[in-house]
Design a protein around this motif. Structure first.
Motif, PDB file in Angstrom:
ATOM      1  N   ALA A 102      41.589  23.513  31.278  1.00 55.86           N
ATOM      2  CA  ALA A 102      42.307  24.236  32.300  1.00 55.86           C
ATOM      3  C   ALA A 102      42.368  25.605  32.229  1.00 55.86           C
ATOM      4  O   ALA A 102      41.626  25.962  31.255  1.00 55.86           O
ATOM      5  N   LEU A 103      42.973  26.245  32.760  1.00 52.41           N
ATOM      6  CA  LEU A 103      42.810  27.711  33.233  1.00 52.41           C
ATOM      7  C   LEU A 103      44.181  28.102  33.365  1.00 52.41           C
ATOM      8  O   LEU A 103      44.749  27.437  34.169  1.00 52.41           O
ATOM      9  N   LEU A 104      44.320  29.318  32.548  1.00 53.91           N
ATOM     10  CA  LEU A 104      45.815  29.794  33.279  1.00 53.91           C
ATOM     11  C   LEU A 104      45.524  31.057  33.926  1.00 53.91           C
ATOM     12  O   LEU A 104      44.726  31.969  33.723  1.00 53.91           O
ATOM     13  N   VAL A 105      46.546  31.044  34.948  1.00 55.15           N
ATOM     14  CA  VAL A 105      46.684  32.266  35.795  1.00 55.15           C
ATOM     15  C   VAL A 105      46.913  33.395  34.813  1.00 55.15           C
ATOM     16  O   VAL A 105      47.799  33.575  34.402  1.00 55.15           O
ATOM     17  N   LEU A 106      45.819  34.102  34.829  1.00 58.06           N
ATOM     18  CA  LEU A 106      46.143  35.124  33.748  1.00 58.06           C
ATOM     19  C   LEU A 106      47.331  36.164  33.819  1.00 58.06           C
ATOM     20  O   LEU A 106      48.291  36.495  33.211  1.00 58.06           O
ATOM     21  N   ALA A 107      47.606  36.353  35.198  1.00 53.74           N
ATOM     22  CA  ALA A 107      48.923  36.957  35.439  1.00 53.74           C
ATOM     23  C   ALA A 107      49.924  36.544  35.145  1.00 53.74           C
ATOM     24  O   ALA A 107      51.173  37.148  35.186  1.00 53.74           O
ATOM     25  N   LEU A 108      50.079  35.250  35.096  1.00 54.01           N
ATOM     26  CA  LEU A 108      51.343  34.547  34.799  1.00 54.01           C
ATOM     27  C   LEU A 108      51.736  34.784  33.256  1.00 54.01           C
ATOM     28  O   LEU A 108      53.125  34.291  33.050  1.00 54.01           O
ATOM     29  N   ARG A 109      50.928  35.245  32.713  1.00 61.42           N
ATOM     30  CA  ARG A 109      51.322  34.906  31.322  1.00 61.42           C
ATOM     31  C   ARG A 109      51.190  36.208  30.458  1.00 61.42           C
ATOM     32  O   ARG A 109      50.274  37.007  30.565  1.00 61.42           O
ATOM     33  N   PRO A 110      52.268  36.682  29.739  1.00 61.05           N
ATOM     34  CA  PRO A 110      52.388  38.031  28.980  1.00 61.05           C
ATOM     35  C   PRO A 110      51.040  37.942  27.964  1.00 61.05           C
ATOM     36  O   PRO A 110      50.612  38.961  27.794  1.00 61.05           O
ATOM     37  N   ALA A 111      51.065  36.790  27.350  1.00 65.00           N
ATOM     38  CA  ALA A 111      50.146  36.875  26.239  1.00 65.00           C
ATOM     39  C   ALA A 111      50.039  37.900  25.216  1.00 65.00           C
ATOM     40  O   ALA A 111      48.868  38.445  25.037  1.00 65.00           O
ATOM     41  N   THR A 112      51.079  38.280  25.045  1.00 60.88           N
ATOM     42  CA  THR A 112      51.148  39.280  23.813  1.00 60.88           C
ATOM     43  C   THR A 112      51.912  38.821  22.657  1.00 60.88           C
ATOM     44  O   THR A 112      53.149  38.985  22.707  1.00 60.88           O
ATOM     45  N   PRO A 185      42.975  18.690  48.120  1.00 61.27           N
ATOM     46  CA  PRO A 185      42.240  19.460  49.024  1.00 61.27           C
ATOM     47  C   PRO A 185      42.875  20.777  49.130  1.00 61.27           C
ATOM     48  O   PRO A 185      44.080  21.000  48.896  1.00 61.27           O
ATOM     49  N   ASN A 186      42.114  21.663  49.703  1.00 62.91           N
ATOM     50  CA  ASN A 186      42.556  23.008  50.465  1.00 62.91           C
ATOM     51  C   ASN A 186      43.206  23.511  49.266  1.00 62.91           C
ATOM     52  O   ASN A 186      44.394  24.350  49.514  1.00 62.91           O
ATOM     53  N   LEU A 187      42.909  23.919  47.779  1.00 63.91           N
ATOM     54  CA  LEU A 187      43.613  24.797  47.061  1.00 63.91           C
ATOM     55  C   LEU A 187      43.191  26.053  47.235  1.00 63.91           C
ATOM     56  O   LEU A 187      42.157  26.449  47.595  1.00 63.91           O
ATOM     57  N   PRO A 188      43.755  27.037  47.094  1.00 63.72           N
ATOM     58  CA  PRO A 188      43.796  28.347  47.468  1.00 63.72           C
ATOM     59  C   PRO A 188      42.951  29.242  46.126  1.00 63.72           C
ATOM     60  O   PRO A 188      43.048  28.445  45.018  1.00 63.72           O
ATOM     61  N   PRO A 189      42.352  30.136  46.271  1.00 65.36           N
ATOM     62  CA  PRO A 189      41.700  30.802  45.203  1.00 65.36           C
ATOM     63  C   PRO A 189      42.842  31.309  43.970  1.00 65.36           C
ATOM     64  O   PRO A 189      43.695  31.365  44.403  1.00 65.36           O
ATOM     65  N   VAL A 190      42.008  31.209  42.979  1.00 65.54           N
ATOM     66  CA  VAL A 190      42.993  31.528  41.711  1.00 65.54           C
ATOM     67  C   VAL A 190      42.458  33.350  41.366  1.00 65.54           C
ATOM     68  O   VAL A 190      41.257  33.343  41.435  1.00 65.54           O
ATOM     69  N   THR A 191      43.277  33.855  41.486  1.00 68.66           N
ATOM     70  CA  THR A 191      42.935  35.571  40.987  1.00 68.66           C
ATOM     71  C   THR A 191      43.195  35.849  39.683  1.00 68.66           C
ATOM     72  O   THR A 191      44.272  35.455  38.875  1.00 68.66           O
ATOM     73  N   VAL A 192      42.114  36.502  38.864  1.00 70.95           N
ATOM     74  CA  VAL A 192      42.066  36.692  37.561  1.00 70.95           C
ATOM     75  C   VAL A 192      41.923  38.204  37.585  1.00 70.95           C
ATOM     76  O   VAL A 192      40.990  38.824  37.765  1.00 70.95           O
ATOM     77  N   VAL A 212      37.636  30.952  42.127  1.00 66.63           N
ATOM     78  CA  VAL A 212      38.226  31.740  41.228  1.00 66.63           C
ATOM     79  C   VAL A 212      37.849  33.458  41.860  1.00 66.63           C
ATOM     80  O   VAL A 212      36.606  33.602  42.079  1.00 66.63           O
ATOM     81  N   GLU A 213      38.755  34.376  41.696  1.00 63.18           N
ATOM     82  CA  GLU A 213      38.608  35.600  42.072  1.00 63.18           C
ATOM     83  C   GLU A 213      38.763  36.466  40.974  1.00 63.18           C
ATOM     84  O   GLU A 213      39.813  36.493  40.370  1.00 63.18           O
ATOM     85  N   LEU A 214      37.742  37.292  40.471  1.00 65.02           N
ATOM     86  CA  LEU A 214      37.680  38.132  39.471  1.00 65.02           C
ATOM     87  C   LEU A 214      38.146  39.419  39.862  1.00 65.02           C
ATOM     88  O   LEU A 214      37.268  40.167  40.619  1.00 65.02           O
ATOM     89  N   ALA A 215      39.313  40.105  39.823  1.00 65.91           N
ATOM     90  CA  ALA A 215      39.782  41.361  40.491  1.00 65.91           C
ATOM     91  C   ALA A 215      39.488  42.623  39.421  1.00 65.91           C
ATOM     92  O   ALA A 215      40.524  42.376  38.380  1.00 65.91           O
ATOM     93  N   ASN A 216      38.674  43.418  39.627  1.00 63.41           N
ATOM     94  CA  ASN A 216      38.867  44.552  38.769  1.00 63.41           C
ATOM     95  C   ASN A 216      39.851  45.563  39.281  1.00 63.41           C
ATOM     96  O   ASN A 216      39.930  46.311  40.029  1.00 63.41           O
ATOM     97  N   GLN A 217      40.957  45.539  38.409  1.00 62.18           N
ATOM     98  CA  GLN A 217      41.979  46.315  38.527  1.00 62.18           C
ATOM     99  C   GLN A 217      42.012  47.667  37.626  1.00 62.18           C
ATOM    100  O   GLN A 217      43.111  48.319  37.335  1.00 62.18           O
ATOM    101  N   ASP A 218      40.695  47.690  36.913  1.00 59.58           N
ATOM    102  CA  ASP A 218      40.716  48.988  35.884  1.00 59.58           C
ATOM    103  C   ASP A 218      40.241  50.140  36.959  1.00 59.58           C
ATOM    104  O   ASP A 218      39.916  49.824  38.209  1.00 59.58           O
ATOM    105  N   GLN A 219      40.231  51.058  36.300  1.00 59.35           N
ATOM    106  CA  GLN A 219      39.686  52.496  37.042  1.00 59.35           C
ATOM    107  C   GLN A 219      38.245  52.793  37.043  1.00 59.35           C
ATOM    108  O   GLN A 219      37.943  53.645  37.516  1.00 59.35           O
TER     109      GLN A 219
END
Lengths: 425, 180
Positions: A102-112, A185-192, A212-219
């Motif tokens: 399974a995968l965790l939507v990274l944004a949902l998890r502080p993970a620290t 059916p019709n699951l939306p993309p997951v953004t990481v 899955v959408e890998l979004a580069n939010q770095d500079q």
């Protein structure tokens, strides 16, 4: 009658196979032939010794009980094989689901979570509440040696200050119910998100077939490599602010490699059904919904051996029964975080094998003990053995896709039964 | 009349098949494989057995054919009869039944006969063993070996003749060995 014929007749006489019409002829010949009479005596002596060999053999050469039992087991009407196969396919269906994380939507998890906190957890338990539509519990760290990661691991070298700003991360665990495949059916993309600390979490779960959408939010740009469960990799440089979309058709663990580093910067786990969860910062998980009857669930964390947990029978009140579980660090799984070949089991080192539990086949046993790699070795050995015994069998007799061992031909079940039977396993 | 099932007919012959396989292969593990394979093949092709009363010969024939195929496949030269190996296999089989040693000895068993037997051409030896050890009839042996009854009879006679010569030679050499 010539002497040669008489000799054959004498031999047949010793075996009780001399025809009635031959006896008087032989008798007449012996009456007038001294050499044949002597040979008759010789033959009688030899025959006594041969009979002795027979008697000794019958006494001494005993069939091993294990062999007898194996043959008696094999020597059953065909429906027994069918039943075995049904169990096997059932096992495949059930365990197949668990193999896929399974995968965790990274944004949902502080993970620290500081490593020190994890080190305190010397006992690992999962409390499971099993109900008709709710399973919840806690997965804690496997041991004091449970791995933690510094966020940003797997990224290109960065200034020390930037690296220091990224906290130590304990990867969440994924918990998957062992139920047959099922598609939402019709699951939306997951953004990481990939930010300056790499992936905000290290484990994301989603349904197979989901995007899955890998979004580069770095500079800065990042080079991302996605390694699928079969070991096929796809690399793409992602400019700052850009996204890489990828549909995860194949169930299993996908490893993410960032900036060419050998160590994965994250894992994506695609599950064949929606009944899974990723633990939160405290290790809690909750799976809700309606599903086919399940006997087990599987929990896995990067760095740990996947572990199957039996779901105890629910009480009359429907309340769940707590199940104590231990996640053990697994060197194989640890190695998969390093530089092991991508096709060497990927993330789910052990349970990424569909026949790992219920089936009694040697392949399943090997898988349970040593993962897919071991299972493949055993399968190869069995096929080799079967070929030696005349069974015409190739990999593609049962497997449609040499990169995906789970894609089977229509008559794979029959061929597998034949393989087991031919090899006496 | 309902046809008896395969298990009912075939399982009683396991011991005989195993003994024969042990002699043929000279190796216990290979004998086990061969017997197992025989039953597998028998199970598969049971429908082709027209007369269930001939089940024993039919099973022996399967075993014999499988063995012949193996030999052909592996190269006959590699599997040329090795009397010592065969003897060792039989002795290995004998080893666990030490309490029966006296019985075996009193039955007249000796290495000498065993050696002479193993030195025989295979078709002679097989025919002799099937008849004397497993007590198959000539007709059954013919079916097993896929040859006419006359050939079986001839092989048995020639096998016995060779055996008699070998044993006579061994007896003649024995005093010489002792005198050395």
């Amino acid at each position: 009658m010539r002497c040669q014929e008489a000799f054959e007749a004498l031999s047949a006489e010793l075996d009780g196979e001399l025809g009635a019409d031959e006896r008087p002829v032989l008798r007449r010949h012996l009456g007038g032939c001294d050499p044949c009479r002597r040979r008759r005596q010789e033959l009688q002596m030899v025959n006594l010794q041969l009979r002795a060999v027979g008697a000794a053999t019958r006494i001494a050469v005993r069939m091993p009980e294990a062999l007898r039992a194996r043959i008696e087991q094999r020597c059953q009407p065909p429906q027994v094989f069918n039943v075995r196969w049904t169990l096997y396919t059932l096992a495949m269906a059930l365990t197949g689901a668990s193999a896929l994380g399974a995968l965790l939507v990274l944004a949902l998890r502080p993970a620290t979570r500081p490593a020190a906190d994890e080190a305190k957890n010397t006992r690992n338990e999962t409390e499971t509440s099993a109900g008709r539509d709710m399973i919840r519990g806690v997965v804690t760290a496997g041991s004091t040696t449970s791995p933690t990661f510094t966020a940003g691991t797997g990224l290109a070298p960065r200034p020390a200050a930037a690296a220091a700003a990224c906290p130590a991360v304990t990867s969440p665990a994924v918990v998957v119910l062992d139920v047959p495949p099922e598609k939402t059916p019709n699951l939306p993309p997951v953004t990481v998100a990939v930010d300056r600390c790499g992936l905000a979490g290290r484990l994301v779960a989603l349904e197979a077939g989901q995007t899955v959408e890998l979004a580069n939010q770095d500079q800065q740009p990042h080079e991302l490599t996605v390694v699928d469960p079969a070991g096929n990799s796809h690399t793409q440089t992602l400019p700052a602010g850009d996204r890489l979309a990828r549909r995860l058709e194949r169930p299993g663990t996908y490893r993410l490699l960032c900036d060419g580093a050998p160590e994965p910067c994250g894992h994506l786990v695609a599950v064949e059904h929606p009944h899974f969860a990723v633990t939160d910062a405290e290790g809690r998980y909750q799976i809700a919904g309606a599903w086919a009857p399940a006997n087990n669930l599987t929990a896995w964390r990067p760095g740990f051996a996947p572990q199957s947990f039996p779901l105890s029978a629910t009480s009359a009140a429907g309340a769940g029964v707590a199940t104590a579980l231990t996640l053990r660090p697994d060197t194989t799984a640890l190695l998969t975080l390093g530089s092991r070949p991508a096709n060497d089991n990927g993330g789910l080192a052990i349970n990424d094998c569909r026949a790992a539990r219920q089936s009694t086949s040697p392949v399943a046993r090997a898988c349970a003990q040593g993962g897919v790699r071991q299972a493949k070795l055993v399968m190869r050995a069995l096929v080799k053995q079967a070929k030696e015994r005349g069974l015409r069998l190739q990999c593609d007799s049962c497997h449609r896709d040499d990169a995906d061992f789970s894609a089977l031909t229509d008559d794979a079940r029959t061929r597998f039964s034949e393989l087991l039977a031919a090899t006496g396993t | 009349v309902a046809r008896p099932d395969f298990c009912q007919l075939a399982l009683p012959h396991m011991g005989a098949l195993y003994r024969t396989a042990t002699r043929l292969t000279s190796r216990v593990s290979e004998a086990e494989d061969l017997v197992q394979e025989t039953y597998l093949e028998g199970f598969r092709s049971y429908a082709s057995l027209r007369d269930p009363e001939r089940c024993r010969a039919w099973l022996f024939r399967i075993l014999h054919n499988l063995w012949t195929d193996r030999r052909r496949r592996d190269g006959a030269e590699q599997r040329a009869t090795n009397g010592h190996k065969a003897l060792a296999a039989v002795n290995t089989a004998l080893a666990p039944v030490r309490d029966l040693e006296r019985e075996i000895t009193s039955a007249g068993y000796s290495d000498e006969v065993e050696r002479a037997l193993q030195a025989l051409p295979e078709e002679f030896r097989t025919a002799l063993l099937l008849v004397t050890v497993e007590e198959l009839s000539y007709a059954e042996v013919a079916e097993v070996m896929g040859c006419p009854i006359g050939t079986v009879r001839s092989r048995l006679a020639r096998g016995r003749a060779l055996l008699a010569t070998a044993l006579a030679t061994a007896r003649a050499e024995e005093p010489r060995k002792e005198s050395l």
